[in-house]
Design a protein around this motif. Structure first.
Motif, short mmCIF file in Angstrom:
data_model
loop_
_atom_site.label_atom_id
_atom_site.label_comp_id
_atom_site.label_asym_id
_atom_site.label_seq_id
_atom_site.Cartn_x
_atom_site.Cartn_y
_atom_site.Cartn_z
N MET A 124 2.70 -9.05 4.95
CA MET A 124 1.81 -8.83 5.94
C MET A 124 0.50 -9.29 5.72
O MET A 124 0.07 -10.19 6.32
CB MET A 124 1.73 -7.49 6.28
N HIS A 125 0.08 -9.08 4.52
CA HIS A 125 -1.30 -9.77 4.04
C HIS A 125 -1.27 -11.19 3.90
O HIS A 125 -2.09 -11.93 4.25
CB HIS A 125 -1.71 -9.03 2.62
N ALA A 126 -0.09 -11.61 3.34
CA ALA A 126 0.18 -13.20 2.98
C ALA A 126 0.11 -13.79 4.47
O ALA A 126 -0.43 -14.91 4.55
CB ALA A 126 1.43 -13.53 2.36
N VAL B 236 8.42 -19.36 6.10
CA VAL B 236 9.12 -18.37 5.43
C VAL B 236 8.59 -18.95 3.83
O VAL B 236 8.09 -17.82 3.37
CB VAL B 236 10.59 -18.40 5.64
N GLN B 237 8.75 -20.18 3.64
CA GLN B 237 8.31 -20.28 2.13
C GLN B 237 6.88 -20.13 1.80
O GLN B 237 6.56 -19.63 0.82
CB GLN B 237 8.52 -21.82 1.83
N ASP B 238 6.00 -20.70 2.80
CA ASP B 238 4.61 -20.25 2.98
C ASP B 238 4.36 -18.61 2.81
O ASP B 238 3.30 -18.56 1.86
CB ASP B 238 3.92 -20.80 4.08
N ILE B 239 4.90 -17.85 3.65
CA ILE B 239 4.89 -16.46 3.50
C ILE B 239 5.21 -15.83 2.08
O ILE B 239 4.49 -15.28 1.34
CB ILE B 239 5.56 -15.63 4.45
N ALA B 240 6.38 -16.37 1.57
CA ALA B 240 6.74 -15.91 0.24
C ALA B 240 6.06 -16.24 -0.78
O ALA B 240 5.72 -15.69 -1.54
CB ALA B 240 8.32 -16.31 0.16
N ALA B 241 5.57 -17.46 -0.91
CA ALA B 241 4.73 -18.13 -2.02
C ALA B 241 3.44 -17.50 -1.90
O ALA B 241 2.98 -17.05 -2.96
CB ALA B 241 4.57 -19.67 -1.87
N ARG B 242 2.95 -17.24 -0.81
CA ARG B 242 1.29 -16.60 -0.70
C ARG B 242 1.66 -15.01 -1.33
O ARG B 242 0.76 -14.41 -1.89
CB ARG B 242 0.86 -16.40 0.53
N TRP C 115 5.83 -7.74 12.12
CA TRP C 115 4.46 -8.09 12.07
C TRP C 115 3.65 -7.59 13.28
O TRP C 115 2.42 -6.77 13.24
CB TRP C 115 4.10 -9.55 11.73
N MET C 116 4.01 -7.85 14.49
CA MET C 116 3.20 -7.45 15.75
C MET C 116 3.39 -5.88 16.08
O MET C 116 2.52 -5.38 16.19
CB MET C 116 4.12 -8.27 16.78
N THR C 117 4.46 -5.35 15.69
CA THR C 117 4.65 -4.01 15.61
C THR C 117 3.69 -3.17 14.71
O THR C 117 3.09 -2.26 15.21
CB THR C 117 6.04 -3.44 15.30
N GLU C 118 3.59 -3.64 13.63
CA GLU C 118 2.56 -3.18 12.63
C GLU C 118 1.35 -3.13 13.04
O GLU C 118 0.50 -2.44 12.87
CB GLU C 118 3.01 -3.64 11.23
N LYS C 119 0.91 -4.29 13.43
CA LYS C 119 -0.45 -4.76 14.00
C LYS C 119 -0.77 -3.82 14.86
O LYS C 119 -1.86 -3.28 15.00
CB LYS C 119 -0.60 -6.20 14.27
N PHE C 120 -0.02 -3.50 15.91
CA PHE C 120 -0.20 -2.81 17.35
C PHE C 120 -0.38 -1.32 16.69
O PHE C 120 -1.27 -0.87 17.34
CB PHE C 120 0.86 -3.13 18.02
N GLN C 121 0.56 -0.97 16.00
CA GLN C 121 0.45 0.67 15.42
C GLN C 121 -0.84 0.65 14.66
O GLN C 121 -1.14 1.86 15.05
CB GLN C 121 1.69 0.73 14.68
N ILE C 122 -1.23 0.00 13.86
CA ILE C 122 -2.28 -0.01 13.27
C ILE C 122 -3.57 0.43 14.27
O ILE C 122 -4.49 1.36 13.99
CB ILE C 122 -2.60 -1.02 12.27
N ILE C 123 -3.81 -0.60 15.03
CA ILE C 123 -4.80 -0.49 16.14
C ILE C 123 -4.63 0.78 16.89
O ILE C 123 -5.73 1.50 17.16
CB ILE C 123 -4.79 -1.70 16.91
N ILE C 124 -3.51 1.18 17.54
CA ILE C 124 -3.36 2.46 18.02
C ILE C 124 -3.88 3.67 17.20
O ILE C 124 -4.54 4.52 17.71
CB ILE C 124 -1.90 2.67 18.51
N LYS C 125 -3.28 3.67 15.79
CA LYS C 125 -3.79 4.70 14.95
C LYS C 125 -5.31 4.63 14.89
O LYS C 125 -6.03 5.95 14.68
CB LYS C 125 -3.24 4.61 13.58
N LYS C 126 -5.85 3.61 14.77
CA LYS C 126 -7.21 3.74 14.65
C LYS C 126 -8.11 4.19 15.78
O LYS C 126 -9.24 4.89 15.73
CB LYS C 126 -7.98 2.20 14.30
N ARG C 127 -7.40 4.07 16.85
CA ARG C 127 -8.15 4.62 18.51
C ARG C 127 -7.70 5.92 18.92
O ARG C 127 -8.55 6.49 19.58
CB ARG C 127 -7.64 3.53 19.29
#
Length: 191
Positions: A18-20, A36-42, A64-76
């Motif tokens: 996720m961070h990568a 995928v190679q970019d993500i794995a390398a990072r 990624w989208m589900t996690e991003k959305f959940q994080i925003i909902i949990k903050k609010r």
């Protein structure tokens, strides 16, 4: 053999991905050019590890989208996530604001991912609404009716926000949120 998403090692590895991906998105400013190679390398792991966690880039993007959305909902929203008019207002405002920001990051090359990412958001909204409906102590509807109600309401909220975000926000956020809440409240009046 599928990975156990509750295993702390799996969670850490997925967080690395996720961070990568977020870092790469900040740099490249589009989704389609990130491989995928970019993500794995990072993330400093090999591609085989990526594929042990995700079927392909599309599967990762849904996660990624589900996690991003959940994080925003949990903050609010408060931790108890109980249904209330205030929580509903916060949820609806969050959906509208999230879609506007989401649209700002899409490039013409990213349009291929748009339906998949939107589906992830709507599915998470449905899950949250169903959780609210089923946890209500006074509710007496059978499960299939609760699921149908959550489905209709989630698409009502999401579809309104999606259309509004696509139409250059002709109406104000506040007026749209008020109208959506009025309609949703009628549909959820039993709660």
């Amino acid at each position: 053999m599928p990975v156990n998403p509750d295993d702390p090692r799996v969670k850490r590895t997925r967080q690395l991905f996720m961070h990568a991906f977020n870092d790469l998105l900040d740099e490249k400013r589009n989704i389609y050019s990130i491989s995928v190679q970019d993500i794995a390398a990072r993330a400093s792991v090999n591609r085989a590890t990526f594929y042990a966690h995700f079927e392909d880039k599309f599967n990762f993007l849904e996660y990624w989208m589900t996690e991003k959305f959940q994080i925003i909902i949990k903050k609010r929203l408060p931790d108890d996530l109980a249904f209330s008019k205030d929580n509903l207002r916060t949820l609806v405002q969050t959906i509208f604001q999230f879609l506007v920001r989401f649209r700002q990051y899409l490039t013409p090359g990213d349009k291929q991912f748009e339906p998949m990412l939107e589906k992830s958001m709507q599915r998470e909204l449905y899950r949250l609404l169903l959780q609210w409906l089923t946890s209500e102590p006074k509710q007496s509807l059978p499960q299939d009716k609760l699921e149908a109600r959550a489905l209709v309401v989630s698409w009502g909220i999401f579809g309104s926000a999606l259309q509004w975000s696509r139409d250059a926000q002709v109406r104000s956020l506040e007026s749209m949120v008020e109208d959506v809440i009025e309609v949703v409240t009628i549909n959820l009046s039993a709660f």
